[in-house]
Design a protein around this motif. Structure first.
Motif, PDB file in Angstrom:
ATOM      1  N   UNK A  65       0.796  -0.721   3.158  1.00 34.69           N
ATOM      2  CA  UNK A  65       0.910  -0.846   4.457  1.00 34.69           C
ATOM      3  C   UNK A  65      -0.436  -0.359   5.141  1.00 34.69           C
ATOM      4  N   UNK A  66      -1.263  -1.450   5.706  1.00 30.71           N
ATOM      5  CA  UNK A  66      -2.203  -1.047   6.486  1.00 30.71           C
ATOM      6  C   UNK A  66      -2.209  -1.002   7.913  1.00 30.71           C
ATOM      7  N   UNK A  67      -2.508   0.038   8.868  1.00 28.15           N
ATOM      8  CA  UNK A  67      -2.536  -0.114  10.195  1.00 28.15           C
ATOM      9  C   UNK A  67      -3.940   0.501  10.705  1.00 28.15           C
ATOM     10  N   UNK A  68      -4.292  -0.148  12.027  1.00 34.31           N
ATOM     11  CA  UNK A  68      -5.462   0.343  12.641  1.00 34.31           C
ATOM     12  C   UNK A  68      -5.227   0.798  13.987  1.00 34.31           C
ATOM     13  N   UNK A  69      -5.499   1.702  14.526  1.00 29.94           N
ATOM     14  CA  UNK A  69      -5.365   2.379  15.793  1.00 29.94           C
ATOM     15  C   UNK A  69      -6.632   2.150  16.661  1.00 29.94           C
ATOM     16  N   UNK A  70      -6.773   1.180  17.606  1.00 35.14           N
ATOM     17  CA  UNK A  70      -7.949   0.951  18.356  1.00 35.14           C
ATOM     18  C   UNK A  70      -8.366   1.995  19.335  1.00 35.14           C
ATOM     19  N   UNK A  71      -9.752   1.889  19.633  1.00 35.59           N
ATOM     20  CA  UNK A  71     -10.293   2.975  20.578  1.00 35.59           C
ATOM     21  C   UNK A  71      -9.428   3.372  21.735  1.00 35.59           C
ATOM     22  N   UNK A  72      -8.620   2.398  22.210  1.00 36.32           N
ATOM     23  CA  UNK A  72      -7.728   2.678  23.526  1.00 36.32           C
ATOM     24  C   UNK A  72      -6.227   3.147  23.080  1.00 36.32           C
ATOM     25  N   UNK A  73      -6.055   3.764  21.752  1.00 36.88           N
ATOM     26  CA  UNK A  73      -5.082   4.299  21.294  1.00 36.88           C
ATOM     27  C   UNK A  73      -3.733   3.455  21.090  1.00 36.88           C
ATOM     28  N   UNK A  74      -4.099   1.847  20.965  1.00 30.51           N
ATOM     29  CA  UNK A  74      -3.254   0.893  20.798  1.00 30.51           C
ATOM     30  C   UNK A  74      -3.022   0.578  19.304  1.00 30.51           C
ATOM     31  N   UNK A  75      -2.265   0.180  18.616  1.00 31.07           N
ATOM     32  CA  UNK A  75      -2.024  -0.150  17.107  1.00 31.07           C
ATOM     33  C   UNK A  75      -2.143  -1.614  17.114  1.00 31.07           C
ATOM     34  N   UNK A  76      -3.119  -2.281  16.081  1.00 29.68           N
ATOM     35  CA  UNK A  76      -3.045  -3.730  16.004  1.00 29.68           C
ATOM     36  C   UNK A  76      -1.978  -3.988  14.611  1.00 29.68           C
ATOM     37  N   UNK A 118      -9.164   4.413  14.181  1.00 28.50           N
ATOM     38  CA  UNK A 118      -8.449   5.261  12.987  1.00 28.50           C
ATOM     39  C   UNK A 118      -7.727   4.095  12.152  1.00 28.50           C
ATOM     40  N   UNK A 119      -7.944   4.139  10.955  1.00 32.66           N
ATOM     41  CA  UNK A 119      -7.508   3.487   9.801  1.00 32.66           C
ATOM     42  C   UNK A 119      -6.535   4.005   9.032  1.00 32.66           C
ATOM     43  N   UNK A 120      -5.264   3.365   8.628  1.00 32.65           N
ATOM     44  CA  UNK A 120      -4.278   4.125   8.044  1.00 32.65           C
ATOM     45  C   UNK A 120      -3.931   3.123   6.890  1.00 32.65           C
ATOM     46  N   UNK A 121      -4.083   3.679   5.550  1.00 33.86           N
ATOM     47  CA  UNK A 121      -3.329   2.793   4.494  1.00 33.86           C
ATOM     48  C   UNK A 121      -2.440   3.716   3.544  1.00 33.86           C
ATOM     49  N   UNK A 122      -1.143   3.307   3.763  1.00 35.45           N
ATOM     50  CA  UNK A 122       0.041   3.827   3.172  1.00 35.45           C
ATOM     51  C   UNK A 122       0.509   3.413   1.858  1.00 35.45           C
ATOM     52  N   UNK A 123       0.304   4.053   0.608  1.00 38.95           N
ATOM     53  CA  UNK A 123       0.651   3.723  -0.522  1.00 38.95           C
ATOM     54  C   UNK A 123       2.117   4.324  -0.925  1.00 38.95           C
ATOM     55  N   UNK A 124       2.903   3.209  -1.127  1.00 37.46           N
ATOM     56  CA  UNK A 124       4.494   3.759  -1.352  1.00 37.46           C
ATOM     57  C   UNK A 124       4.419   4.658  -2.854  1.00 37.46           C
ATOM     58  N   UNK A 125       5.502   5.175  -2.990  1.00 38.71           N
ATOM     59  CA  UNK A 125       5.882   5.833  -4.141  1.00 38.71           C
ATOM     60  C   UNK A 125       6.034   5.156  -5.400  1.00 38.71           C
ATOM     61  N   UNK A 126       6.573   4.034  -5.127  1.00 39.55           N
ATOM     62  CA  UNK A 126       6.694   2.889  -5.861  1.00 39.55           C
ATOM     63  C   UNK A 126       5.577   2.469  -6.607  1.00 39.55           C
ATOM     64  N   UNK A 127       4.686   2.187  -5.715  1.00 38.88           N
ATOM     65  CA  UNK A 127       3.292   1.470  -6.078  1.00 38.88           C
ATOM     66  C   UNK A 127       2.448   2.684  -6.999  1.00 38.88           C
ATOM     67  N   UNK A 128       2.723   3.980  -6.481  1.00 33.52           N
ATOM     68  CA  UNK A 128       2.052   5.141  -7.205  1.00 33.52           C
ATOM     69  C   UNK A 128       2.430   5.146  -8.630  1.00 33.52           C
ATOM     70  N   UNK A 129       3.501   4.730  -8.954  1.00 34.19           N
ATOM     71  CA  UNK A 129       4.166   4.838 -10.414  1.00 34.19           C
ATOM     72  C   UNK A 129       4.514   3.529 -10.935  1.00 34.19           C
ATOM     73  N   UNK A 130       3.842   2.560 -10.502  1.00 30.69           N
ATOM     74  CA  UNK A 130       3.916   1.245 -10.937  1.00 30.69           C
ATOM     75  C   UNK A 130       3.574   1.139 -12.543  1.00 30.69           C
ATOM     76  N   UNK A 131       4.492   0.437 -13.393  1.00 28.55           N
ATOM     77  CA  UNK A 131       4.365   0.472 -14.704  1.00 28.55           C
ATOM     78  C   UNK A 131       4.363   1.743 -15.513  1.00 28.55           C
ATOM     79  N   UNK A 132       4.660   2.875 -14.724  1.00 29.17           N
ATOM     80  CA  UNK A 132       4.784   4.136 -15.784  1.00 29.17           C
ATOM     81  C   UNK A 132       6.085   4.028 -16.506  1.00 29.17           C
ATOM     82  N   UNK A 133       7.085   3.566 -16.042  1.00 28.31           N
ATOM     83  CA  UNK A 133       8.617   3.517 -16.741  1.00 28.31           C
ATOM     84  C   UNK A 133       8.423   2.782 -17.908  1.00 28.31           C
TER      85      UNK A 133
END
Length: 419
Positions: free
Chosen positions: A71-82, A120-135
């Motif tokens: 999940x990728x999000x960007x907050x612009x210089x005017x504090x609004x999210x794209x 500001x750039x935010x990149x969210x990595x879900x827990x499932x993606x962090x453990x992908x293929x582990x099981x």
């Protein structure tokens, strides 16, 4: 032994597999997490130049092309999210790149300076993606561990069998030798030490056979030497008057028959061992009848108590007869004329029989059962013969003596194979 070897290999293999699989499982989890975070950082590196230099529309277009795994999000210089709204919300952005971990996953926050302010750039990595293929990888590792353990058990079982089979065969040979089969021989096999034991057992069995043959021949030779003085005695008896000659000739014939039986017994090549058996009721009855003639001459009252059914015991008829003769012979030898005695045969609990000879004499010394010991000037072999006969059948000899009499009980075991 086979089971112990298999368990030992199973325990050792399990420890080795755990020492390998646990670190491997932990490494797989760390590698999956690092791979997901590296991919998220790659997204950041892709977006940083665009957010820092491009206009708002271009950045929005670039967001559409990001990976769907994050999940990728960007907050612009005017504090609004794209497009997406990030977790940072309206809070002040950190001054440097930040990693925020939570139960849901990991969030990468990257501030980017522009001419008109800070985005500001935010990149969210879900827990499932962090453990992908582990099981899946853990299942593969677990299956590999099970296969390796089973393979080790199969190899251990075959190895243990190759070690224990020669020992089992050696034990079977020893049991056959112990039961009287002197022809039993072991086939040396297995490890060097086991082969050495098998060879030693075969050598010992051969030596025992040689000693028994020599003993039998010596006994036969000794008995045969008695024939010459016995023949001379017979010639002397034949010169006596008719009244004494008939009785003494009968006694000489009985002695000659006894010597023949000794020679025949000594030259018997194979002993019956545990396979021998006879009817104790019939044998004891026959021997009591034989001794009753002498008992009548000496004025001894005889009481006989025999069951009305056969009682099978694990003793050859000749050996049981010799044991009963030894017990009755002691009564006649060590008690005064006129002393009463009784003979009884009773069934034992668990099979076999108990033969009891009781007299009203002066009693017997406790050491009389020891070979070579006697308080009456005899050889001291009578009770020892009876004792060895009882023990060979799986029973025992008991003596209860008092000043008012002696009771000797001969406990005889059941035939082989019975309980």
């Amino acid at each position: 032994m086979r089971r112990q070897i298999t368990l030992l290999v199973a325990a050792t293999t399990s420890v080795v597999l755990l020492a390998f699989l646990l670190p491997a499982a932990s490494l797989v989890a760390r590698v999956a997490e690092a791979r997901a975070l590296d991919a998220a950082r790659a997204q950041l590196q892709f977006l940083i130049p665009s957010v820092g230099l491009d206009d708002r529309a271009q950045v929005t277009a670039n967001l559409i092309g990001t990976s769907p795994d994050f999940t990728v999000a960007v907050r612009w210089t005017d504090d609004t999210w794209l497009e997406e709204t990030g977790a940072l919300g309206d809070r002040i952005a950190p001054a440097s790149p930040t990693v925020v971990e939570s139960d849901d996953g990991t969030r990468l926050v990257q501030p980017v300076r522009r001419i008109d302010g800070t985005a500001v750039i935010e990149v969210f990595v879900p827990a499932g993606q962090l453990r992908a293929g582990v099981t899946r990888t853990w299942l593969v590792l677990g299956g590999l561990g099970v296969v390796l353990l089973l393979l080790a058990l199969v190899v251990a079982d075959r190895l243990a069998r190759s070690l224990t089979r020669p020992v089992t065969d050696l034990a079977a040979t020893a049991h056959r030798l112990g039961s009287g089969d002197l022809t039993a021989r072991a086939t040396p096999a297995g490890p060097r030490e086991v082969r050495a034991v098998g060879t030693a057992v075969n050598r010992l069995a051969g030596r025992i056979d040689e000693l028994l043959v020599a003993e039998r021949e010596a006994a036969a030779d000794l008995a045969h030497r008695l024939r010459t003085p016995l023949t001379a005695l017979r010639l002397d008896v034949e010169g006596l008057a008719d009244a004494d000659r008939t009785r003494l000739l009968a006694d000489v014939d009985a002695v000659a028959q006894g010597i023949d039986e000794v020679i025949s017994e000594a030259r018997r090549p194979v002993r019956e061992g545990l396979g021998a058996g006879c009817d104790a009721t019939a044998v004891v009855g026959e021997r009591v009848h034989f001794w009753s003639v002498l008992a009548e001459e000496e004025g001894r009252a005889v009481t006989v108590d025999l069951p009305g059914v056969p009682l099978s015991v694990r003793v050859a008829a000749a050996d049981l007869g010799a044991a009963v003769d030894a017990l009755l012979g002691n009564v006649f030898s060590h008690t005064p004329d006129g002393t009463a005695f009784g003979v009884a045969v009773r069934p034992r609990d668990g099979g076999g029989a108990e033969v009891t000879v009781a007299d009203t004499g002066p009693g017997t010394e406790p050491t009389a059962v020891e070979r070579g010991s006697s308080g009456g000037g005899s050889t001291g072999l009578g009770l020892d013969i009876a004792r060895r006969t009882a023990e060979a059948s799986g029973g025992r000899l008991r003596i209860d003596s008092s000043p008012t009499g002696t009771t000797v009980s001969l406990e005889l075991g059941p035939p082989g194979g019975e309980t």
